[in-house]
Design a protein around this motif. Sequence first.
Motif, PDB file in Angstrom:
ATOM      1  N   GLN A 118       0.556  -1.008  -0.122  1.00  0.00           N
ATOM      2  CA  GLN A 118       0.142   0.354   0.348  1.00  0.00           C
ATOM      3  C   GLN A 118       0.948   1.349   0.094  1.00  0.00           C
ATOM      4  OE1 GLN A 118      -3.135  -0.385  -0.424  1.00  0.00           O
ATOM      5  NE2 GLN A 118      -2.567  -2.245  -0.864  1.00  0.00           N
TER       6      GLN A 118
ATOM      7  N   LEU B 150      -4.330   6.606  -6.790  1.00  0.00           N
ATOM      8  CA  LEU B 150      -4.019   7.259  -6.727  1.00  0.00           C
ATOM      9  C   LEU B 150      -6.263   7.493  -5.994  1.00  0.00           C
ATOM     10  CD1 LEU B 150      -4.861   9.451 -10.390  1.00  0.00           C
ATOM     11  CD2 LEU B 150      -3.979  10.271  -8.082  1.00  0.00           C
ATOM     12  N   ARG B 151      -6.836   5.553  -5.874  1.00  0.00           N
ATOM     13  CA  ARG B 151      -7.632   5.527  -4.983  1.00  0.00           C
ATOM     14  C   ARG B 151      -7.152   5.706  -3.366  1.00  0.00           C
ATOM     15  NH1 ARG B 151      -8.508   1.505  -9.480  1.00  0.00           N
ATOM     16  NH2 ARG B 151      -6.890  -0.174  -8.136  1.00  0.00           N
ATOM     17  N   ILE B 152      -6.038   5.496  -3.498  1.00  0.00           N
ATOM     18  CA  ILE B 152      -5.004   5.554  -1.725  1.00  0.00           C
ATOM     19  C   ILE B 152      -5.617   7.058  -1.819  1.00  0.00           C
ATOM     20  CG2 ILE B 152      -3.249   4.728  -0.119  1.00  0.00           C
ATOM     21  CD1 ILE B 152      -2.837   2.573  -2.036  1.00  0.00           C
ATOM     22  N   ASP B 153      -4.642   7.977  -2.602  1.00  0.00           N
ATOM     23  CA  ASP B 153      -4.441   9.560  -2.575  1.00  0.00           C
ATOM     24  C   ASP B 153      -4.389   9.899  -3.480  1.00  0.00           C
ATOM     25  OD1 ASP B 153      -3.590  11.731  -1.378  1.00  0.00           O
ATOM     26  OD2 ASP B 153      -1.256  11.634  -0.908  1.00  0.00           O
ATOM     27  N   ASP B 154      -5.438  11.098  -3.826  1.00  0.00           N
ATOM     28  CA  ASP B 154      -5.586  11.482  -4.926  1.00  0.00           C
ATOM     29  C   ASP B 154      -5.373  13.074  -4.808  1.00  0.00           C
ATOM     30  OD1 ASP B 154      -7.784  12.514  -3.292  1.00  0.00           O
ATOM     31  OD2 ASP B 154      -9.052  12.328  -4.374  1.00  0.00           O
ATOM     32  N   LYS B 155      -4.500  13.130  -3.239  1.00  0.00           N
ATOM     33  CA  LYS B 155      -3.868  14.498  -3.601  1.00  0.00           C
ATOM     34  C   LYS B 155      -2.012  14.781  -4.173  1.00  0.00           C
ATOM     35  CE  LYS B 155      -7.252  15.701  -1.526  1.00  0.00           C
ATOM     36  NZ  LYS B 155      -9.022  16.263  -2.169  1.00  0.00           N
ATOM     37  N   ASN B 156      -1.684  13.570  -4.984  1.00  0.00           N
ATOM     38  CA  ASN B 156      -0.721  14.142  -5.710  1.00  0.00           C
ATOM     39  C   ASN B 156      -0.486  14.753  -6.863  1.00  0.00           C
ATOM     40  OD1 ASN B 156       2.031  13.472  -6.606  1.00  0.00           O
ATOM     41  ND2 ASN B 156       2.850  12.152  -4.598  1.00  0.00           N
TER      42      ASN B 156
ATOM     43  N   THR C 215       2.510   4.095  -1.982  1.00  0.00           N
ATOM     44  CA  THR C 215       1.980   5.255  -2.457  1.00  0.00           C
ATOM     45  C   THR C 215       3.272   5.586  -3.739  1.00  0.00           C
ATOM     46  OG1 THR C 215       1.978   6.824  -1.458  1.00  0.00           O
ATOM     47  CG2 THR C 215      -0.085   6.271  -2.088  1.00  0.00           C
TER      48      THR C 215
END
Length: 378
Positions: free
Chosen positions: A223, A252-258, A225
């Motif tokens: 997991q 992006l499903r885990i963290d869409d802020k990058n 990223t």
Amino acid sequence: MPILLLKNKDIDLITGKRNTTIRRLWKTPLYMGDRLYCYWNILSKEREKLFEAEVTRVKIITFKEVTHDIDIAHELGFKSLRQLEEDLRKSYPNNTEDDDEFQVFTFKKLPVDQWEGSAINQKKMIIRKADVLFELGKYEQSSVCYKAALEYDDNDAYLLNKIGDNLTRLGQFGDAIKHYKKAIKIEPNNEYLHNNMAIAYIYMNDYEKALDANTQALKINSQNTTVLYWRGLIYEMLNDFERALKFFDYVLRIDDKNPEVWNERATILNMMGKSEEALLSYDKSIELCLENSLDDAAMWASKANTLLGLQRYEEAIECYDNALKTDKHNPIILNNKGVAYMELDKFEEAIDCFTKVLVMYPDNPDAQVLQEVCLDNL
């Protein structure tokens, strides 16, 4: 209390590999038995003590004498008299007459329990310096400092990893991998070490080994990223765009802020011929940059290039303008903006773009050819 300020070039003095140095003769000379407070400048207005020492030998010598004594040069860590003279002239530009006097002195470090002042953690001190240099992009100096800290503990995985990071940025990928491998032996379950080794293999264009190293990282933490992002980049390098997109979407499903992930996703979609979808990803990337007070010219330029391919020239020019706000001397952006103007038959505006490029880069072939085309159409 005499003070000795040490710099990056004095790593050997700090680690104890050398204990002789030189400075101009001060109004109050050094004497045998004097105690030295030895400091290292961390930042311009900050000093911290490295160690205390006792002066064991002092010799007063003129500039002419010292620059003609190869034995002293070697004792001071120089390979030649020329190196010694250049260093003295740089360090003491106002003390280079033949009869200007210097002190060559030797010292011995004192055990911490014999210090008169407060004690410090020398290893931690050197690491702080190395970290600052790394953040400033001074990778050679940073690497030297991390290696100096490693003298205190050669089984420090953090230091081995940071040396590897510096060497990667210096293009010394083979040596970087050696350091990552040493670090992995100490911390085999650290996914970042495996992934950093994968990055070094990427730069060596050895994508199969990069995949193997990245796979080991994912086995430890599926997991993470950062590791997943680099997995996508490896597949992108292998032109396996479907798999690359799969991993970017998973990140992006885990963290869409990058914003970098959104930008790379857009690049992949462009390569797959999905320009309209790519624009949406570019918009998201730029939105995140603006939210974080970042102004990434590359992202604006990438979006502009996509719009240029879609023949949406006015919109492309607007994006190129945004990119040029923070990267105004970029010849590729300026040339592409000129091409957009050409497509709109605005040849004078296009010439202005190509002229700016040629002022900075007179031999730029793209600007030369494109400007001639514009002149023919006026």
